[in-house]
Write a protein that holds these residues in place. Structure first.
Motif, PDB file in Angstrom:
ATOM      1  N   ASP A  63     142.940 -89.743   8.214  1.00 18.46           N
ATOM      2  CA  ASP A  63     144.130 -90.034   7.423  1.00 18.46           C
ATOM      3  C   ASP A  63     144.549 -91.498   7.532  1.00 18.46           C
ATOM      4  OD1 ASP A  63     144.172 -87.386   6.740  1.00 18.46           O
ATOM      5  OD2 ASP A  63     145.790 -86.833   8.114  1.00 18.46           O
ATOM      6  N   SER A  64     144.142 -92.154   8.611  1.00 23.33           N
ATOM      7  CA  SER A  64     144.531 -93.552   8.823  1.00 23.33           C
ATOM      8  C   SER A  64     143.571 -94.544   8.181  1.00 23.33           C
ATOM      9  CB  SER A  64     144.629 -93.845  10.326  1.00 23.33           C
ATOM     10  OG  SER A  64     143.366 -93.646  10.964  1.00 23.33           O
ATOM     11  N   TYR A  65     142.454 -94.055   7.632  1.00 21.38           N
ATOM     12  CA  TYR A  65     141.485 -94.965   7.024  1.00 21.38           C
ATOM     13  C   TYR A  65     142.078 -95.524   5.737  1.00 21.38           C
ATOM     14  CZ  TYR A  65     136.776 -96.864   6.518  1.00 21.38           C
ATOM     15  OH  TYR A  65     135.698 -97.714   6.449  1.00 21.38           O
ATOM     16  N   ARG A  66     142.079 -96.822   5.606  1.00 24.23           N
ATOM     17  CA  ARG A  66     142.777 -97.478   4.511  1.00 24.23           C
ATOM     18  C   ARG A  66     141.957 -97.454   3.225  1.00 24.23           C
ATOM     19  NH1 ARG A  66     145.367-102.920   6.991  1.00 24.23           N
ATOM     20  NH2 ARG A  66     146.441-102.887   4.965  1.00 24.23           N
ATOM     21  N   LEU A  67     142.667 -97.232   2.120  1.00 23.37           N
ATOM     22  CA  LEU A  67     142.052 -97.129   0.798  1.00 23.37           C
ATOM     23  C   LEU A  67     142.632 -98.186  -0.134  1.00 23.37           C
ATOM     24  CD1 LEU A  67     142.241 -93.252   0.222  1.00 23.37           C
ATOM     25  CD2 LEU A  67     140.273 -94.563   1.057  1.00 23.37           C
ATOM     26  N   PRO A  68     141.940 -98.489  -1.238  1.00 19.78           N
ATOM     27  CA  PRO A  68     142.522 -99.357  -2.261  1.00 19.78           C
ATOM     28  C   PRO A  68     143.846 -98.779  -2.764  1.00 19.78           C
ATOM     29  CG  PRO A  68     140.182 -99.049  -2.671  1.00 19.78           C
ATOM     30  CD  PRO A  68     140.557 -98.097  -1.579  1.00 19.78           C
ATOM     31  N   THR A  69     144.727 -99.641  -3.234  1.00 16.15           N
ATOM     32  CA  THR A  69     146.036 -99.184  -3.674  1.00 16.15           C
ATOM     33  C   THR A  69     145.970 -98.448  -5.008  1.00 16.15           C
ATOM     34  OG1 THR A  69     146.421-101.360  -4.661  1.00 16.15           O
ATOM     35  CG2 THR A  69     147.273-100.984  -2.426  1.00 16.15           C
ATOM     36  N   THR A  70     144.981 -98.742  -5.831  1.00 10.38           N
ATOM     37  CA  THR A  70     144.870 -98.058  -7.119  1.00 10.38           C
ATOM     38  C   THR A  70     144.040 -96.789  -6.956  1.00 10.38           C
ATOM     39  OG1 THR A  70     142.869 -99.249  -7.797  1.00 10.38           O
ATOM     40  CG2 THR A  70     144.985-100.274  -8.317  1.00 10.38           C
ATOM     41  N   HIS A  71     144.509 -95.722  -7.583  1.00  7.02           N
ATOM     42  CA  HIS A  71     143.844 -94.423  -7.470  1.00  7.02           C
ATOM     43  C   HIS A  71     142.404 -94.488  -7.969  1.00  7.02           C
ATOM     44  CE1 HIS A  71     143.445 -90.017  -7.620  1.00  7.02           C
ATOM     45  NE2 HIS A  71     142.845 -90.206  -8.780  1.00  7.02           N
ATOM     46  N   LYS A  72     142.198 -95.113  -9.116  1.00  6.47           N
ATOM     47  CA  LYS A  72     140.870 -95.158  -9.717  1.00  6.47           C
ATOM     48  C   LYS A  72     139.871 -95.844  -8.797  1.00  6.47           C
ATOM     49  CE  LYS A  72     138.433 -96.631 -13.923  1.00  6.47           C
ATOM     50  NZ  LYS A  72     138.584 -97.278 -15.262  1.00  6.47           N
ATOM     51  N   GLN A  73     140.261 -96.961  -8.204  1.00  5.20           N
ATOM     52  CA  GLN A  73     139.346 -97.684  -7.330  1.00  5.20           C
ATOM     53  C   GLN A  73     139.103 -96.922  -6.031  1.00  5.20           C
ATOM     54  OE1 GLN A  73     140.082-101.830  -5.445  1.00  5.20           O
ATOM     55  NE2 GLN A  73     139.086-102.254  -7.408  1.00  5.20           N
ATOM     56  N   GLY A  85     149.451 -71.490  -9.772  1.00  9.13           N
ATOM     57  CA  GLY A  85     150.264 -70.722 -10.704  1.00  9.13           C
ATOM     58  C   GLY A  85     150.130 -71.238 -12.121  1.00  9.13           C
ATOM     59  N   ASP A  86     151.254 -71.649 -12.700  1.00  8.26           N
ATOM     60  CA  ASP A  86     151.250 -72.127 -14.085  1.00  8.26           C
ATOM     61  C   ASP A  86     151.219 -73.653 -14.178  1.00  8.26           C
ATOM     62  OD1 ASP A  86     153.741 -72.714 -13.150  1.00  8.26           O
ATOM     63  OD2 ASP A  86     154.847 -71.700 -14.759  1.00  8.26           O
ATOM     64  N   ARG A  87     150.836 -74.314 -13.089  1.00  4.02           N
ATOM     65  CA  ARG A  87     150.761 -75.775 -13.103  1.00  4.02           C
ATOM     66  C   ARG A  87     149.455 -76.235 -12.467  1.00  4.02           C
ATOM     67  NH1 ARG A  87     154.751 -78.018  -8.347  1.00  4.02           N
ATOM     68  NH2 ARG A  87     153.928 -76.706  -6.651  1.00  4.02           N
ATOM     69  N   MET A  88     149.100 -77.480 -12.710  1.00  7.74           N
ATOM     70  CA  MET A  88     147.869 -78.023 -12.167  1.00  7.74           C
ATOM     71  C   MET A  88     147.980 -79.535 -12.016  1.00  7.74           C
ATOM     72  SD  MET A  88     145.392 -77.620 -15.535  1.00  7.74           S
ATOM     73  CE  MET A  88     143.894 -77.822 -14.568  1.00  7.74           C
ATOM     74  N   ARG A  89     147.091 -80.116 -11.226  1.00  5.01           N
ATOM     75  CA  ARG A  89     147.022 -81.567 -11.060  1.00  5.01           C
ATOM     76  C   ARG A  89     145.652 -81.941 -10.536  1.00  5.01           C
ATOM     77  NH1 ARG A  89     146.989 -82.888  -5.696  1.00  5.01           N
ATOM     78  NH2 ARG A  89     148.073 -81.531  -4.208  1.00  5.01           N
ATOM     79  N   MET A  90     145.324 -83.230 -10.643  1.00  7.57           N
ATOM     80  CA  MET A  90     144.088 -83.725 -10.057  1.00  7.57           C
ATOM     81  C   MET A  90     144.290 -83.953  -8.552  1.00  7.57           C
ATOM     82  SD  MET A  90     142.352 -83.651 -12.759  1.00  7.57           S
ATOM     83  CE  MET A  90     140.799 -84.246 -12.046  1.00  7.57           C
ATOM     84  N   LEU A  91     143.207 -83.932  -7.798  1.00 10.09           N
ATOM     85  CA  LEU A  91     143.299 -84.279  -6.379  1.00 10.09           C
ATOM     86  C   LEU A  91     143.809 -85.702  -6.225  1.00 10.09           C
ATOM     87  CD1 LEU A  91     140.011 -82.923  -4.727  1.00 10.09           C
ATOM     88  CD2 LEU A  91     142.280 -81.877  -4.689  1.00 10.09           C
ATOM     89  N   SER A  92     144.626 -85.916  -5.219  1.00  9.75           N
ATOM     90  CA  SER A  92     145.103 -87.265  -4.922  1.00  9.75           C
ATOM     91  C   SER A  92     144.012 -88.056  -4.208  1.00  9.75           C
ATOM     92  CB  SER A  92     146.344 -87.193  -4.032  1.00  9.75           C
ATOM     93  OG  SER A  92     145.994 -86.678  -2.750  1.00  9.75           O
ATOM     94  N   ALA A  93     144.217 -89.361  -4.109  1.00 13.37           N
ATOM     95  CA  ALA A  93     143.270 -90.196  -3.365  1.00 13.37           C
ATOM     96  C   ALA A  93     143.205 -89.758  -1.909  1.00 13.37           C
ATOM     97  CB  ALA A  93     143.671 -91.665  -3.475  1.00 13.37           C
ATOM     98  N   ALA A  94     144.355 -89.414  -1.337  1.00 16.30           N
ATOM     99  CA  ALA A  94     144.388 -88.983   0.063  1.00 16.30           C
ATOM    100  C   ALA A  94     143.607 -87.679   0.245  1.00 16.30           C
ATOM    101  CB  ALA A  94     145.830 -88.804   0.518  1.00 16.30           C
ATOM    102  N   GLU A  95     143.709 -86.774  -0.718  1.00 17.98           N
ATOM    103  CA  GLU A  95     142.961 -85.515  -0.625  1.00 17.98           C
ATOM    104  C   GLU A  95     141.471 -85.751  -0.788  1.00 17.98           C
ATOM    105  OE1 GLU A  95     146.323 -82.343  -2.211  1.00 17.98           O
ATOM    106  OE2 GLU A  95     145.227 -83.590  -3.648  1.00 17.98           O
ATOM    107  N   ASN A  96     141.084 -86.660  -1.679  1.00 16.81           N
ATOM    108  CA  ASN A  96     139.666 -87.024  -1.792  1.00 16.81           C
ATOM    109  C   ASN A  96     139.167 -87.650  -0.496  1.00 16.81           C
ATOM    110  OD1 ASN A  96     138.321 -86.654  -4.586  1.00 16.81           O
ATOM    111  ND2 ASN A  96     140.361 -87.390  -5.115  1.00 16.81           N
ATOM    112  N   ARG A  97     140.002 -88.465   0.130  1.00 15.42           N
ATOM    113  CA  ARG A  97     139.628 -89.074   1.418  1.00 15.42           C
ATOM    114  C   ARG A  97     139.363 -87.995   2.468  1.00 15.42           C
ATOM    115  NH1 ARG A  97     144.122 -92.928   3.636  1.00 15.42           N
ATOM    116  NH2 ARG A  97     145.261 -90.949   3.577  1.00 15.42           N
TER     117      ARG A  97
END
Length: 307
Positions: free
Chosen positions: A272-282, A253-265
């Motif tokens: 979903d259980s695969y562990r990722l770095p705590t920082t989004h950028k990493q 609609g009238d809003r937007m956002r970047m994909l989250s780390a979980a969505e990129n995963r």
């Protein structure tokens, strides 16, 4: 039959996870980046790990294995790096570490993964292949799309399969149904922002308007970088290629956002259980460098069936 696998340039562990899904035992994994090694170890605690420059590796210390997996640095080959950055640099030489490992261990087979330009743009690719031929391996290079393995992402990569056979083997890969980007996007989560703000660039607003005219109120679009033309992609298609930096935005609609780390995963085919770095950028950086586990699983299963 138990199959032992070693994983060079293992990164976050997509190749290793694919091997695990194929029923293999990952006996060793290595990378030069401590953060990546630590994340791999969290997800694969049963594997022996090494953090080192693999061009300087002592292969005597690496456990014997049946299949070697390798994803040498792609930055020196990828057009995503940008024309303004040098492509003839030390990162290209990492592919020769694969030759060195194969020479010492002589596994039954190896699988090397990289961007397509590894074969089409690197002037030493033919020499690299000749080195593998000299070691007794027949090579079967193929360009595969992760979407054909059921990954919700269009991601075309080169896989070079080497076997100690007289002729290159033919892999009988499954052709799985494509999975839509809508399968992993959560419209009730994330940090949304209004589309129309004073800081939003005209080019971004133009892409949003074009995408809305073509796809309606909900779609994905490249926020940073190029790709998918000027209109983005409908949610019924797989996502475009995930890169090492934030690229894809969701419009609602009238809003937007970047994909989250979980969505990129999820877009990369990790569980979903695969562990990722705590920082989004990493997390995004490691995911963008990874091999999609379902694609790795299909390639390894087909290799084992053909051997």
């Amino acid at each position: 039959m138990s199959v032992d696998v070693a994983d060079m340039f293992a990164g976050l562990g997509g190749f290793s996870e694919g091997a695990r899904l194929a029923g293999c035992r990952v006996v060793w994994a290595a990378n030069h980046w401590r953060a990546a090694v630590d994340m791999h170890a969290l997800n694969h605690p049963e594997t022996e790990h090494a953090c080192q420059d693999l061009e300087q590796a002592d292969w005597r210390t690496v456990p014997s294995h049946d299949v070697l997996l390798a994803s040498p640095a792609c930055q020196g080959h990828s057009p995503a790096r940008g024309a303004e950055k040098p492509h003839h640099d030390a990162q290209r030489s990492t592919a020769w570490a694969v030759v060195s490992a194969v020479e010492y261990h002589q596994p039954v087979a190896f699988v090397a993964e990289n961007v397509r330009q590894f074969a089409t743009k690197w002037v030493l690719y033919r020499a690299w292949c000749e080195a593998m031929h000299a070691l007794g391996y027949a090579l079967a290079p193929m360009v595969l799309n992760a979407a054909d393995s059921g990954v919700p992402q269009e991601r075309k990569r080169l896989f070079v399969v080497g076997t100690r056979t007289k002729h290159p083997i033919t892999l009988r890969l499954p052709q799985r149904d494509h999975v839509a980007a809508s399968s992993f996007i959560d419209f009730d989560a994330g940090q949304w922002a209004p589309i129309k703000t004073r800081r939003r660039k005209p080019a971004t607003l133009a892409r949003v308007a074009a995408g809305r005219a073509r796809f309606g109120e909900r779609f994905v679009m490249p926020y940073y970088g190029s790709g998918s033309g000027l209109t983005g992609r409908c949610l019924s298609r797989p996502l475009g290629t995930v890169t090492t930096v934030d690229r894809w935005a969701v419009v609602n609609g009238d809003r937007m956002r970047m994909l989250s780390a979980a969505e990129n995963r999820a877009a990369m085919g990790f569980s979903d259980s695969y562990r990722l770095p705590t920082t989004h950028k990493q997390a995004v950086h490691m995911l963008g460098n990874a091999v999609c586990p379902p694609q790795a699983r299909d390639v390894i299963n087909a290799l084992l069936e053909a051997m």
